[in-house]
Design a protein around this motif. Structure first.
Motif, short mmCIF file in Angstrom:
data_model
loop_
_atom_site.label_atom_id
_atom_site.label_comp_id
_atom_site.label_asym_id
_atom_site.label_seq_id
_atom_site.Cartn_x
_atom_site.Cartn_y
_atom_site.Cartn_z
N PRO A 139 -8.64 4.26 5.13
CA PRO A 139 -8.69 2.87 5.61
C PRO A 139 -7.65 2.03 4.87
O PRO A 139 -7.24 2.37 3.75
N LYS A 140 -7.23 0.94 5.47
CA LYS A 140 -6.22 0.09 4.85
C LYS A 140 -6.72 -0.58 3.58
O LYS A 140 -5.93 -1.10 2.80
N THR A 141 -8.02 -0.55 3.38
CA THR A 141 -8.59 -1.15 2.17
C THR A 141 -8.53 -0.20 0.97
O THR A 141 -8.95 -0.57 -0.12
N VAL A 156 -10.37 6.48 -7.00
CA VAL A 156 -10.08 5.94 -5.68
C VAL A 156 -9.87 4.43 -5.83
O VAL A 156 -10.77 3.73 -6.30
N LEU A 157 -8.68 3.97 -5.46
CA LEU A 157 -8.39 2.54 -5.53
C LEU A 157 -8.97 1.83 -4.32
O LEU A 157 -8.98 2.37 -3.20
N LYS A 162 -14.35 -4.30 -1.15
CA LYS A 162 -14.32 -3.22 -0.16
C LYS A 162 -14.73 -1.87 -0.75
O LYS A 162 -14.41 -0.83 -0.19
N THR A 163 -15.46 -1.91 -1.87
CA THR A 163 -15.83 -0.67 -2.55
C THR A 163 -16.69 0.22 -1.66
O THR A 163 -16.54 1.45 -1.66
N GLU A 187 -2.96 -3.47 -5.61
CA GLU A 187 -1.76 -2.79 -5.12
C GLU A 187 -1.63 -2.90 -3.60
O GLU A 187 -2.62 -2.83 -2.87
N SER A 188 -0.40 -3.07 -3.16
CA SER A 188 -0.06 -3.02 -1.73
C SER A 188 1.16 -2.13 -1.58
O SER A 188 2.30 -2.61 -1.46
#
Length: 439
Positions: A139-141, A156-157, A162-163, A187-188
């Motif tokens: 997922p993007k999150t 896992v970041l 959105k955990t 981060e992005s």
């Protein structure tokens, strides 16, 4: 492998148990590995000292300790087998810790000069968990994930708040959340490649050429660097068009995330690209390439033809600036005006030589490309000053796409198209013999 590590390996093999041989521990007073690493590069030492905020002497000592640690880790990775759980240096680079799943192997770790730490999961088990995440669309999150040997977990970041989505992603991948740690991250991630003239890029299995100039959607380069459809890396892309021999030009359409910039690498520093006004014979010209960097000379002749082993190339510009293999495709500039891309020639940057470039305006016209320039839209810069009014007896029209072999008339004379292109003002048949041949 150092002589002491080799001796330890031999003793283990002969005795089948932990040897009484002791390797010197990895600490500041014992910096040099017994086999000795290669001499540290001064530039690397300076950069390390600057960025880690330590002295050059400390930087050299740290690099030596790290060289020894790499030898020890490699030996223990093999010797410990499935009980190996990773290795890591402390923040100062002084102590190497090695994770093990079998406490009975602690003596071997100590004998090699490292500190053992018993953990529940081997590195191989952690890698399997990570591979399960790798196999699933994230997922993007979830910006990313990695094996953290220091905590013996899979990290896992996740974006803030959105955990639960990150945990669901891990669970759907078959990962026991007890083996994972979920860390809030800002981060992005994105590719960080700017498309800059003169920089190296790679084709297929590793052939290297140089970027010419950034254009909308990609960059122009030499045609002999790759055929249409060939893939590139750094930046990633695909040759969208290529012509060689006859011409020596191509353009690469880059993948999303790569940013065309109106710059050329000057090695060091960059110079801007403001347009593509063609310079006169006798003008100074400088070129950029990934082998020999920034070199300058003068324009000697235009509309030159040169015969390579692959065939004859026409419409080139001849210069006395040097270049070498790998510089192919790179940028040529007069001031801030783009002139062309490196084709080839004779000599090198030690003895000098003659080098030819393919004019950039011809490439832009052939593929309908727009040069990326500083300050917005590039100026209209035809290669020569066109007639203000087309003469009588003319069927040629700007804006028309002509295929090789097509015929037109201009001023009552017939011309045959030598290479496919879209006509533009300033490229009338009498003034661009690279595109049109009088009949």
């Amino acid at each position: 492998m150092s002589r002491k590590i080799a001796a330890l390996a031999a003793a283990l093999s002969a005795a089948g148990l932990v040897a009484a041989i002791s390797l010197s521990p990895i600490n500041p007073s014992n910096a040099a590995p017994s086999a000795g690493p290669p001499a540290a590069d001064d530039a690397m030492v300076s950069a390390l000292a600057r960025d880690l905020r330590i002295s050059p002497a400390d930087a050299r000592a740290r690099m030596a300790r790290e060289g020894k640690a790499a030898e020890v880790e490699g030996f223990l990775r093999t010797s410990l087998g499935t009980t190996f759980a990773g290795a890591w240096l402390d923040p100062t680079g002084s102590t190497l810790t090695v994770g093990i799943t079998d406490p009975a192997r602690a003596g071997l770790v100590r004998a090699a000069g490292a500190v053992p730490k018993t953990v529940p999961r081997s590195l191989a088990q952690l890698d399997v968990l990570k591979s399960r995440l790798d196999a699933q669309p994230a997922p993007k999150t979830v910006p990313g994930w990695y094996v953290d040997v220091t905590s013996n977990q899979l990290v896992v970041l996740t974006k803030a708040g959105k955990t639960q989505q990150a945990k669901a992603f891990a669970k759907a991948s078959g990962v026991d959340t007890a083996a994972a740690r979920f860390v809030i991250s800002t981060e992005s991630p994105r590719p960080l490649i700017d498309v800059i003239g003169g920089n190296a890029y790679y084709i297929g299995s590793g052939t290297r050429c140089s970027v010419g100039f950034a254009v909308t959607g990609g960059f122009v380069t030499a045609g002999h660097c790759g055929q249409t459809g060939a893939n590139t890396t750094q930046p990633s892309g695909t040759f969208a068009g290529s012509s060689f021999p006859g011409n020596d030009y191509a353009w690469v359409r880059v993948a999303a995330g790569n940013t065309p910039r109106a710059l050329v690498n000057r090695y060091p520093g960059t110079v801007p690209v403001a347009g593509s006004t063609e310079a006169a014979v006798g003008s100074s010209v400088c070129r950029s390439g990934s082998t020999t960097g920034w070199r300058c000379g003068t324009i000697q002749q235009k509309n030159a033809s040169v015969t390579y082993p692959e065939g004859t190339i026409t419409g080139l510009t001849r210069t006395n600036a040097c270049a070498e293999p790998g510089d192919s495709g790179g940028s040529w500039l007069t001031g801030d005006q783009a002139q062309g891309v490196t084709s080839g020639g004779s000599g090198n940057c030690t003895s000098g030589g003659v080098i030819y470039f393919q004019p950039v305006n011809e490439i832009l016209g052939a593929y309908g490309l727009t040069l990326t320039v500083s300050g917005g839209t590039p100026p209209t810069t035809p290669p020569t000053t066109p007639p203000t009014t087309p003469p009588g007896g003319t069927t040629w029209q700007a804006g028309t796409a002509y295929a090789a072999g097509a015929t037109v008339t201009y001023g009552g004379r017939t011309y045959q198209c030598l290479q496919g292109h879209t006509a533009q003002t300033g490229w009338e048949p009498p003034v661009v013999p690279a595109l049109w041949q009088a009949r």
